[in-house]
Write a protein that holds these residues in place. Structure first.
Motif, PDB file in Angstrom:
ATOM      1  N   LYS A   5       6.050   0.037 -15.978  1.00 51.73           N
ATOM      2  CA  LYS A   5       5.069  -0.839 -15.337  1.00 51.73           C
ATOM      3  C   LYS A   5       5.566  -2.269 -15.194  1.00 51.73           C
ATOM      4  O   LYS A   5       5.086  -3.008 -14.335  1.00 51.73           O
ATOM      5  CB  LYS A   5       3.755  -0.836 -16.127  1.00 51.73           C
ATOM      6  CG  LYS A   5       3.825  -1.517 -17.476  1.00 51.73           C
ATOM      7  CD  LYS A   5       2.496  -1.441 -18.218  1.00 51.73           C
ATOM      8  CE  LYS A   5       1.380  -2.127 -17.477  1.00 51.73           C
ATOM      9  NZ  LYS A   5       0.095  -2.021 -18.171  1.00 51.73           N
ATOM     10  N   SER A  18       7.597   0.055 -10.578  1.00 53.21           N
ATOM     11  CA  SER A  18       6.314   0.374 -11.209  1.00 53.21           C
ATOM     12  C   SER A  18       5.471   1.350 -10.392  1.00 53.21           C
ATOM     13  O   SER A  18       4.632   2.066 -10.947  1.00 53.21           O
ATOM     14  CB  SER A  18       5.524  -0.908 -11.454  1.00 53.21           C
ATOM     15  OG  SER A  18       5.242  -1.587 -10.234  1.00 53.21           O
ATOM     16  N   VAL A  19       5.664   1.384  -9.081  1.00 51.89           N
ATOM     17  CA  VAL A  19       4.867   2.294  -8.260  1.00 51.89           C
ATOM     18  C   VAL A  19       5.363   3.732  -8.341  1.00 51.89           C
ATOM     19  O   VAL A  19       4.620   4.673  -8.049  1.00 51.89           O
ATOM     20  CB  VAL A  19       4.863   1.819  -6.785  1.00 51.89           C
ATOM     21  CG1 VAL A  19       6.242   2.015  -6.147  1.00 51.89           C
ATOM     22  CG2 VAL A  19       3.788   2.537  -5.981  1.00 51.89           C
ATOM     23  N   THR A  57       0.510  -7.352  -1.708  1.00 53.03           N
ATOM     24  CA  THR A  57       0.011  -6.222  -2.487  1.00 53.03           C
ATOM     25  C   THR A  57      -1.276  -5.683  -1.899  1.00 53.03           C
ATOM     26  O   THR A  57      -1.465  -4.463  -1.770  1.00 53.03           O
ATOM     27  CB  THR A  57      -0.223  -6.659  -3.950  1.00 53.03           C
ATOM     28  OG1 THR A  57       1.033  -6.977  -4.547  1.00 53.03           O
ATOM     29  CG2 THR A  57      -0.886  -5.550  -4.757  1.00 53.03           C
ATOM     30  N   SER A  79      -0.131   5.682  -5.035  1.00 49.85           N
ATOM     31  CA  SER A  79       0.597   4.423  -4.903  1.00 49.85           C
ATOM     32  C   SER A  79      -0.352   3.292  -4.516  1.00 49.85           C
ATOM     33  O   SER A  79      -0.269   2.178  -5.041  1.00 49.85           O
ATOM     34  CB  SER A  79       1.708   4.565  -3.861  1.00 49.85           C
ATOM     35  OG  SER A  79       2.635   5.566  -4.232  1.00 49.85           O
ATOM     36  N   TYR A 119       5.395   5.172 -17.261  1.00 48.13           N
ATOM     37  CA  TYR A 119       4.799   3.925 -16.764  1.00 48.13           C
ATOM     38  C   TYR A 119       4.232   3.111 -17.917  1.00 48.13           C
ATOM     39  O   TYR A 119       4.487   1.907 -18.034  1.00 48.13           O
ATOM     40  CB  TYR A 119       3.691   4.252 -15.759  1.00 48.13           C
ATOM     41  CG  TYR A 119       2.924   3.044 -15.278  1.00 48.13           C
ATOM     42  CD1 TYR A 119       3.405   2.273 -14.228  1.00 48.13           C
ATOM     43  CD2 TYR A 119       1.716   2.667 -15.877  1.00 48.13           C
ATOM     44  CE1 TYR A 119       2.708   1.153 -13.783  1.00 48.13           C
ATOM     45  CE2 TYR A 119       1.017   1.553 -15.436  1.00 48.13           C
ATOM     46  CZ  TYR A 119       1.518   0.802 -14.392  1.00 48.13           C
ATOM     47  OH  TYR A 119       0.835  -0.309 -13.968  1.00 48.13           O
ATOM     48  N   HIS A 149      -2.303   2.086  -7.466  1.00 52.69           N
ATOM     49  CA  HIS A 149      -1.510   1.211  -8.343  1.00 52.69           C
ATOM     50  C   HIS A 149      -1.578  -0.235  -7.872  1.00 52.69           C
ATOM     51  O   HIS A 149      -1.856  -1.146  -8.656  1.00 52.69           O
ATOM     52  CB  HIS A 149      -0.063   1.687  -8.369  1.00 52.69           C
ATOM     53  CG  HIS A 149       0.885   0.709  -9.004  1.00 52.69           C
ATOM     54  ND1 HIS A 149       0.706   0.197 -10.271  1.00 52.69           N
ATOM     55  CD2 HIS A 149       2.029   0.121  -8.534  1.00 52.69           C
ATOM     56  CE1 HIS A 149       1.680  -0.645 -10.571  1.00 52.69           C
ATOM     57  NE2 HIS A 149       2.485  -0.712  -9.526  1.00 52.69           N
ATOM     58  N   PHE A 150      -1.346  -0.446  -6.588  1.00 51.76           N
ATOM     59  CA  PHE A 150      -1.338  -1.812  -6.067  1.00 51.76           C
ATOM     60  C   PHE A 150      -2.719  -2.464  -6.182  1.00 51.76           C
ATOM     61  O   PHE A 150      -2.833  -3.641  -6.514  1.00 51.76           O
ATOM     62  CB  PHE A 150      -0.864  -1.813  -4.610  1.00 51.76           C
ATOM     63  CG  PHE A 150       0.606  -1.572  -4.462  1.00 51.76           C
ATOM     64  CD1 PHE A 150       1.516  -2.523  -4.877  1.00 51.76           C
ATOM     65  CD2 PHE A 150       1.087  -0.384  -3.921  1.00 51.76           C
ATOM     66  CE1 PHE A 150       2.882  -2.315  -4.749  1.00 51.76           C
ATOM     67  CE2 PHE A 150       2.450  -0.161  -3.789  1.00 51.76           C
ATOM     68  CZ  PHE A 150       3.357  -1.128  -4.211  1.00 51.76           C
TER      69      PHE A 150
END
Length: 272
Positions: free
Chosen positions: A122, A127-128, A196, A165, A117, A168-169
């Motif tokens: 990323k 990216s997730v 998002t 996950s 990542y 990340h968002f």
């Protein structure tokens, strides 16, 4: 220098992941030395991920003028951060060997995913994926260190992947505009802020529900109280996180992660 090195390590997320893993280890009945060993291994791995992230992002951070980035500001020399990564990464993997070879290999896979990542994933539509993989492997790192090296149950793996996950968002929400200006085009940037934010909420709530209702047997009163509490914290964090530059949503996710650790300690982590 030490203060700058700590600041560049993404300390809060590193500590949060370490606490989650320690909670998982405690729920299996592992000895105190065993819990400490796996916690230190995870912390070292997370520090290596944080330092590598800031090393790679230093030019973009400088261009965006982001505060609290000692590598971008020149307060921390890249050679020192590189040496820290080179020391922490192998130490994290080798220390996990105390829990056995299967646990070590699972930790190595999780770290490779996280480093990938940092090194470019990323900025892609995938990216997730490193978050889902690396967080999803956390329960396996713990359970594979138990006698017989059992895999964790599917509900626990899915909950960890969903929580990672969601993190990340949420984490990129305050930086969407700066990232777009410096050429970062991860999945959240392609979806936009509103989608998002909603997806982050759905993922984190999914993790909480899985942790609450995944274990066999009826949920206890503690579980029934914890789930709406987690939902309320997340809702408040996402609402406050709509302000420009706010990290409230990310901090809410970390708090929900701590609630999830309480659920794990309460229910235990049976082998799947």
């Amino acid at each position: 220098m030490l203060k700058a090195l700590v600041q560049a390590s993404h300390t809060l997320p590193a500590l949060a992941v370490t606490l989650v893993t320690a909670g998982l280890a405690a729920s299996t009945g592992r000895s105190v030395p065993g819990i400490i060993a796996i916690a230190v291994a995870i912390l070292l791995g997370q520090l290596s991920v944080g330092w590598l992230n800031d090393l790679v992002d230093a030019p973009r951070d400088a261009e965006a003028g982001r505060p609290g980035k000692p590598l971008a500001s020149g307060e921390l020399h890249p050679a020192i951060a590189s040496a820290a990564v080179a020391l922490a990464a192998p130490a994290a993997v080798l220390l996990t060997l105390v829990s056995g070879l299967p646990a070590m290999l699972a930790h190595l896979a999780a770290l490779v995913s996280a480093w990938a990542y940092d090194l470019g994933v990323k900025g892609t539509a995938f990216s997730v994926a490193p978050f889902a993989v690396s967080f999803g492997l956390l329960p396996a790192i713990v359970s594979l260190g138990e006698p017989g090296s059992p895999w964790p149950p599917l509900w626990l793996t899915a909950a960890a992947a969903a929580l990672g996950s969601g993190a990340h968002f949420v984490n990129v929400l305050p930086d969407l505009a700066d990232d777009a200006a410096t050429g970062v085009r991860g999945l959240p940037h392609r979806l936009g802020a509103t989608a998002t934010r909603l997806l982050a909420a759905a993922l984190v709530l999914t993790a909480s529900v899985l942790l609450a209702f995944g274990p066999p047997g009826p949920p206890s009163p503690l579980v029934l109280a914890a789930v709406p509490f987690a939902a309320a914290v997340l809702a408040a964090g996402l609402l406050l996180g709509r302000r420009p530059g706010s990290r409230a949503a990310f901090h809410a996710v970390l708090l929900v992660a701590l609630v999830d650790v309480v659920l794990l300690l309460h229910t235990g982590v049976p082998a799947g």
